[in-house]
Design a protein around this motif. Structure first.
Motif, PDB file in Angstrom:
ATOM      1  N   ALA A  53       0.828  -1.209   0.000  1.00  0.00           N
ATOM      2  CA  ALA A  53       0.000   0.000   0.000  1.00  0.00           C
ATOM      3  C   ALA A  53       0.859   1.255   0.000  1.00  0.00           C
ATOM      4  O   ALA A  53       0.559   2.231  -0.706  1.00  0.00           O
ATOM      5  N   GLU A  54       1.949   1.258   0.766  1.00  0.00           N
ATOM      6  CA  GLU A  54       2.834   2.423   0.821  1.00  0.00           C
ATOM      7  C   GLU A  54       3.528   2.645  -0.514  1.00  0.00           C
ATOM      8  O   GLU A  54       3.650   3.781  -0.981  1.00  0.00           O
ATOM      9  N   VAL A  55       3.975   1.577  -1.142  1.00  0.00           N
ATOM     10  CA  VAL A  55       4.625   1.700  -2.451  1.00  0.00           C
ATOM     11  C   VAL A  55       3.623   2.205  -3.489  1.00  0.00           C
ATOM     12  O   VAL A  55       3.929   3.093  -4.288  1.00  0.00           O
ATOM     13  N   THR A  56       2.417   1.668  -3.468  1.00  0.00           N
ATOM     14  CA  THR A  56       1.365   2.129  -4.384  1.00  0.00           C
ATOM     15  C   THR A  56       1.085   3.618  -4.169  1.00  0.00           C
ATOM     16  O   THR A  56       0.985   4.381  -5.133  1.00  0.00           O
ATOM     17  N   ALA A  57       0.986   4.022  -2.911  1.00  0.00           N
ATOM     18  CA  ALA A  57       0.712   5.426  -2.610  1.00  0.00           C
ATOM     19  C   ALA A  57       1.854   6.327  -3.073  1.00  0.00           C
ATOM     20  O   ALA A  57       1.618   7.412  -3.636  1.00  0.00           O
ATOM     21  N   THR A  58       3.085   5.901  -2.854  1.00  0.00           N
ATOM     22  CA  THR A  58       4.229   6.726  -3.236  1.00  0.00           C
ATOM     23  C   THR A  58       4.341   6.863  -4.750  1.00  0.00           C
ATOM     24  O   THR A  58       4.584   7.960  -5.267  1.00  0.00           O
ATOM     25  N   VAL A  59       4.147   5.769  -5.469  1.00  0.00           N
ATOM     26  CA  VAL A  59       4.168   5.833  -6.935  1.00  0.00           C
ATOM     27  C   VAL A  59       3.006   6.700  -7.429  1.00  0.00           C
ATOM     28  O   VAL A  59       3.165   7.510  -8.346  1.00  0.00           O
ATOM     29  N   SER A  60       1.854   6.571  -6.802  1.00  0.00           N
ATOM     30  CA  SER A  60       0.695   7.385  -7.169  1.00  0.00           C
ATOM     31  C   SER A  60       0.955   8.862  -6.903  1.00  0.00           C
ATOM     32  O   SER A  60       0.467   9.724  -7.644  1.00  0.00           O
ATOM     33  N   LEU A  61       1.733   9.159  -5.866  1.00  0.00           N
ATOM     34  CA  LEU A  61       2.089  10.550  -5.579  1.00  0.00           C
ATOM     35  C   LEU A  61       2.858  11.141  -6.755  1.00  0.00           C
ATOM     36  O   LEU A  61       2.607  12.284  -7.158  1.00  0.00           O
ATOM     37  N   ARG A  62       3.750  10.357  -7.315  1.00  0.00           N
ATOM     38  CA  ARG A  62       4.497  10.805  -8.517  1.00  0.00           C
ATOM     39  C   ARG A  62       3.543  11.023  -9.679  1.00  0.00           C
ATOM     40  O   ARG A  62       3.654  11.993 -10.422  1.00  0.00           O
ATOM     41  N   LEU A  63       2.574  10.123  -9.832  1.00  0.00           N
ATOM     42  CA  LEU A  63       1.624  10.207 -10.952  1.00  0.00           C
ATOM     43  C   LEU A  63       0.551  11.271 -10.759  1.00  0.00           C
ATOM     44  O   LEU A  63      -0.100  11.664 -11.724  1.00  0.00           O
ATOM     45  N   SER A  64       0.366  11.737  -9.535  1.00  0.00           N
ATOM     46  CA  SER A  64      -0.708  12.704  -9.253  1.00  0.00           C
ATOM     47  C   SER A  64      -0.409  14.101  -9.784  1.00  0.00           C
ATOM     48  O   SER A  64      -1.309  14.939  -9.858  1.00  0.00           O
ATOM     49  N   SER A 124      -4.380  10.822  -7.085  1.00  0.00           N
ATOM     50  CA  SER A 124      -4.493  11.525  -5.802  1.00  0.00           C
ATOM     51  C   SER A 124      -5.312  10.716  -4.806  1.00  0.00           C
ATOM     52  O   SER A 124      -4.971  10.633  -3.618  1.00  0.00           O
ATOM     53  N   VAL A 125      -6.384  10.096  -5.278  1.00  0.00           N
ATOM     54  CA  VAL A 125      -7.210   9.252  -4.420  1.00  0.00           C
ATOM     55  C   VAL A 125      -6.400   8.036  -3.960  1.00  0.00           C
ATOM     56  O   VAL A 125      -6.462   7.643  -2.788  1.00  0.00           O
ATOM     57  N   LEU A 126      -5.619   7.451  -4.869  1.00  0.00           N
ATOM     58  CA  LEU A 126      -4.777   6.306  -4.501  1.00  0.00           C
ATOM     59  C   LEU A 126      -3.736   6.680  -3.449  1.00  0.00           C
ATOM     60  O   LEU A 126      -3.396   5.848  -2.597  1.00  0.00           O
ATOM     61  N   VAL A 127      -3.233   7.915  -3.497  1.00  0.00           N
ATOM     62  CA  VAL A 127      -2.274   8.365  -2.481  1.00  0.00           C
ATOM     63  C   VAL A 127      -2.913   8.298  -1.102  1.00  0.00           C
ATOM     64  O   VAL A 127      -2.362   7.713  -0.162  1.00  0.00           O
ATOM     65  N   GLY A 182      -3.375   5.439   3.941  1.00  0.00           N
ATOM     66  CA  GLY A 182      -4.286   5.003   5.008  1.00  0.00           C
ATOM     67  C   GLY A 182      -4.180   3.509   5.250  1.00  0.00           C
ATOM     68  O   GLY A 182      -4.074   3.057   6.403  1.00  0.00           O
ATOM     69  N   VAL A 183      -4.203   2.728   4.184  1.00  0.00           N
ATOM     70  CA  VAL A 183      -4.079   1.269   4.308  1.00  0.00           C
ATOM     71  C   VAL A 183      -2.696   0.897   4.853  1.00  0.00           C
ATOM     72  O   VAL A 183      -2.568   0.001   5.686  1.00  0.00           O
TER      73      VAL A 183
END
Length: 108
Positions: A13-24, A33-36, A41-42
């Motif tokens: 979840a943290e890796v997904t959020a961090t990569v999503s932060l780059r993509l946001s 942004s929602v995935l971040v 949270g997860v």
């Protein structure tokens, strides 16, 4: 669900959020942004369950952080074409080595 399964969930979840932060793109794109927000949270929920199940905080956080650093760095190289060189490789080896030493020192 065991502590290490929760830890794997927290790392993913943290890796997904961090990569999503780059993509946001600075939170200007809704989906990433929602995935971040959901991902972090997860991740923290999973980490809290790991601690509740008794894994020492130093060990849990070391594994969580090091795995996140290594996976995000690898994704950065493979997906975002970020540089990879000897210094980065050595840094990753040192991070992973640090986790091994923390785990060994904890008696776990």
């Amino acid at each position: 669900m065991g502590a290490y399964l929760y830890l794997a969930l927290a790392i993913a979840a943290e890796v997904t959020a961090t990569v999503s932060l780059r993509l946001s793109e600075g939170f200007s794109r809704l989906g990433p942004s929602v995935l971040v927000v959901i991902g972090y949270g997860v991740a923290f929920y999973g980490l809290s369950q790991v601690l509740k199940l008794g894994l020492p905080i130093g060990v849990a956080y070391a594994i969580w952080a090091a795995a996140g650093v290594a996976l995000v760095a690898i994704i950065g190289v493979l997906v975002f074409k970020e540089p990879f060189n000897l210094a980065i490789a050595a840094g990753l080896v040192l991070v992973i080595g640090g986790v091994v030493l923390i785990e060994a020192g904890s008696g776990g």
